[in-house]
Design an enzyme around this catalytic site. Sequence first.
Site, PDB file in Angstrom:
ATOM      1  CD  GLU A 111      -2.278   1.667   2.583  1.00 33.03           C
ATOM      2  OE1 GLU A 111      -2.249   2.901   2.772  1.00 33.03           O
ATOM      3  OE2 GLU A 111      -2.559   0.844   3.473  1.00 33.03           O
ATOM      4  CB  CYS A 153      -1.437   6.742   1.924  1.00 39.71           C
ATOM      5  SG  CYS A 153      -2.521   5.530   2.703  1.00 39.71           S
TER       6      CYS A 153
END
Length: 475
Positions: A249, A283
Amino acid sequence: MTTTDVGTSASTAASAMDQLFPVRNPYSGGVAFNVRPGGPARLASSVRVAKTAFRTYLRTPAHQRAAWLSGAAAAMESVAVDLVEMTIAHIGKPRKAAEMEVKRSVAFVRACATHLHSLKGELVPVDMVPNGAGLFGFTRRVPYGVVAAVTPFNAPSNLLVQKLAPALITGNAVIIKPCLEGTEIAGVIAKAFIAGGVPEGLVQVLPGDREEALGLAAHSDVDVVTLTGGTAAGDALARAAGAKRFIGELGGNSPNIVLADADLEDAVKRIVPSSFEASGQQCISTQRIIVEASVFDAFLRRFIDAAKRLKVGDPTLPDTDLGPVVSSRAAARIIAMIDDARGRGCRVETCGEVVDCIIPPTIVVDPPVGTRLIREEVFGPVVVVMRASDIDDAIRIANDCEFGLQGSCFTSSLANALRMSEEVHVGSLWINEGSRFRLDNYPFGGVGRSGVGREGLPYAFEEYTQPKFTGIRLP
């Protein structure tokens, strides 16, 4: 001041005596603790122990593994106050956000224990080909072995258990290589898992930095490498890992689209926290706000006013919305990106003064092509507000980026919502919710340079297992 050295033996500690990495409280500036890297000897020992533990407990029934995680959740709950205080002191996350993270982490571990039944195999109709007549085939999902979990600073509890809990409950052994700032938190969580019933060796913490992460990735007895972190780090670990399972990720530059038919008040209410809470260090924090031209000025005015109402400062206070970024180095990088926008003639709205590691909410209006803020991941409390001529232009701007983690669109039209779902190039898309919104029961992960693989239940269970086929010739 303490020195983190989770489980280090005397021999391995002696070999690393000359290396200490200080982790500073980003608000006070004082040293919170020191990290002593594990080094090659401890790395090799950790992998050896993990491999042995994996083989020892491979045949543990599912109900027992579920019981381990239920116990781990209870043990984490008992140290929740400590985890919150460490999150505030070590990374500067405001108290209410830290409390929410720890509560969510415990809930996720407990959810893994109750959702293991979703991991299923299937019958394979082998008699669909002539040579399969009289044969019986089935698959089941089996663990890989040793998982190296490399975790970031920004959600040191939650992003750790997102890897640890699914990997453990599906039968793997896990070595956690936390970021420096998350080292003590990782140690507390690992001890909680063991206190809850997870056998020794199935969960370990390897303190360190880049060398330890790369060393784990390259080790021949590590079967899976999973990372939450930047795209450059993902590239480096994937290269080191070679031909083994890699789950990443990675970076993001989340687009939040506001169409002309959106409820502007609602959009502002949801995009402001999505942009600035946790100092934008997620993020999926909003970074690009793309607004149709006909409502651009009305949205921008409301957005700036709402951002100015956020409380910025001491992360220990219960009503603080935005505290410091994680380090002075991070602050310098973020300020350089803001300066790049100023140097290109952009309008920059700053809702306060920069003080040490505290960067107030910052809004950059209509940056030109080439501005770093629209090409790179800022990972700070900075957003750009960009004008789109129409829905086609909004989609084009959203997709004009190498990242594709999570995005959002605000609209009152179902047709527009479905079009966004088809055409915006991201792994996850929310309609009428900010891009930072996340639940733990949908497949979360990126496309493009934002990574590979998915987290969330039950999807994470599949990431840490592989299908194994068994064929039987009936007598």
